[in-house]
Design an enzyme around this catalytic site. Structure first.
Site, PDB file in Angstrom:
ATOM      1  N   LYS A  52       0.837  -1.209   0.000  1.00  0.00           N
ATOM      2  CA  LYS A  52       0.000   0.000   0.000  1.00  0.00           C
ATOM      3  C   LYS A  52       0.870   1.257   0.000  1.00  0.00           C
ATOM      4  CE  LYS A  52      -3.906  -2.083   2.482  1.00  0.00           C
ATOM      5  NZ  LYS A  52      -4.664  -2.112   3.756  1.00  0.00           N
ATOM      6  N   SER A  68      -0.785   0.617   6.138  1.00  0.00           N
ATOM      7  CA  SER A  68      -1.111  -0.260   7.264  1.00  0.00           C
ATOM      8  C   SER A  68      -2.111  -1.303   6.813  1.00  0.00           C
ATOM      9  CB  SER A  68      -1.683   0.558   8.427  1.00  0.00           C
ATOM     10  OG  SER A  68      -1.842  -0.248   9.582  1.00  0.00           O
ATOM     11  N   ASP A  69      -2.013  -2.475   7.405  1.00  0.00           N
ATOM     12  CA  ASP A  69      -2.968  -3.534   7.100  1.00  0.00           C
ATOM     13  C   ASP A  69      -3.166  -4.376   8.350  1.00  0.00           C
ATOM     14  OD1 ASP A  69      -4.435  -4.870   4.710  1.00  0.00           O
ATOM     15  OD2 ASP A  69      -3.546  -6.542   5.805  1.00  0.00           O
ATOM     16  N   GLN A  70      -4.370  -4.910   8.478  1.00  0.00           N
ATOM     17  CA  GLN A  70      -4.683  -5.713   9.663  1.00  0.00           C
ATOM     18  C   GLN A  70      -5.276  -7.054   9.250  1.00  0.00           C
ATOM     19  OE1 GLN A  70      -8.037  -4.757  12.516  1.00  0.00           O
ATOM     20  NE2 GLN A  70      -6.280  -4.236  13.782  1.00  0.00           N
ATOM     21  N   ALA A 105      -0.011  -4.490  10.767  1.00  0.00           N
ATOM     22  CA  ALA A 105       1.295  -4.180  10.183  1.00  0.00           C
ATOM     23  C   ALA A 105       1.338  -2.720   9.758  1.00  0.00           C
ATOM     24  CB  ALA A 105       1.566  -5.089   8.996  1.00  0.00           C
TER      25      ALA A 105
END
Length: 198
Positions: A52, A68-70, A105
């Site tokens: 991203k 950011s990623d979850q 993250a």
């Protein structure tokens, strides 16, 4: 200070980043978020956070870009965003009385750094969440009130969803909402971003 960009269309992440009182823009990264075959949840979250940030950085040279990623996991299996009421109810039924691990993250991509191997700071922040063992009618009622169909794990801890939870364990309390600000402020400081106007 270089342009600061949040590589996200998430209202939750925008609200969190606004707490830092830094000017920023939000740009949707538009990437494929499908997990790869055999990829661990942590690896998925880290890869997507970096992807991203990098995708948006390519369109905005010289900027500092936050990705950011979850990924939520139960017994090592990924739990995605439910998308609708029946799937959300099924998720909450599966998770009740259990512990779910959220991998949030974070990537800060520094577009001022020429070497792409050196441009990114990355970190995964884990959050362990114990869900209360609640009956179906309470889970259903919660979903009808808050409609958290765009949230991994079907619960908004920053809203009424907190009533579904028994405990939250993390070094970074904002990680569960989707943007770990303690980790991020450390990365921004390392990149030379001033805080408190100094």
């Amino acid at each position: 200070m270089p342009l600061l960009i949040l590589a996200s269309s998430s209202a939750y992440r925008r609200e969190l980043l606004q707490r830092l009182d830094l000017p920023f823009e939000a740009v949707a990264p538009d990437i494929d978020e499908t997990p790869l075959d055999g990829e661990t949840p942590q690896a998925t979250a880290l890869r997507l956070a970096r992807a991203k940030a990098q995708a948006v950085a390519q369109r905005h040279p010289g900027a500092l870009v936050i990705g950011s990623d979850q990924v939520a996991t139960l017994d090592g299996l990924q739990i995605g965003k439910p998308g609708d009421h029946p799937r959300a109810l099924a998720q909450l039924q599966l998770m009740r009385g259990r512990e779910v691990v959220f991998h949030t993250a974070l990537c800060l991509w520094d577009g001022r750094v020429a070497d792409p191997d050196q441009a990114a700071q990355v970190e995964n922040v884990q959050v362990r969440v114990a869900f209360r063992d609640l009956p179906d009618h309470e889970l259903d009622a919660y979903l009808r009130i808050e409609q958290p169909y765009d949230c991994a794990g079907s619960a908004k801890n920053e809203g009424l969803g907190i009533a579904l939870l028994d405990s939250i364990q993390s070094n970074d309390p904002t990680a569960l909402t989707g943007l770990p600000l303690i980790a991020l402020t450390g990365m921004l400081r390392k990149a030379g971003v001033p805080f408190f106007g100094v």
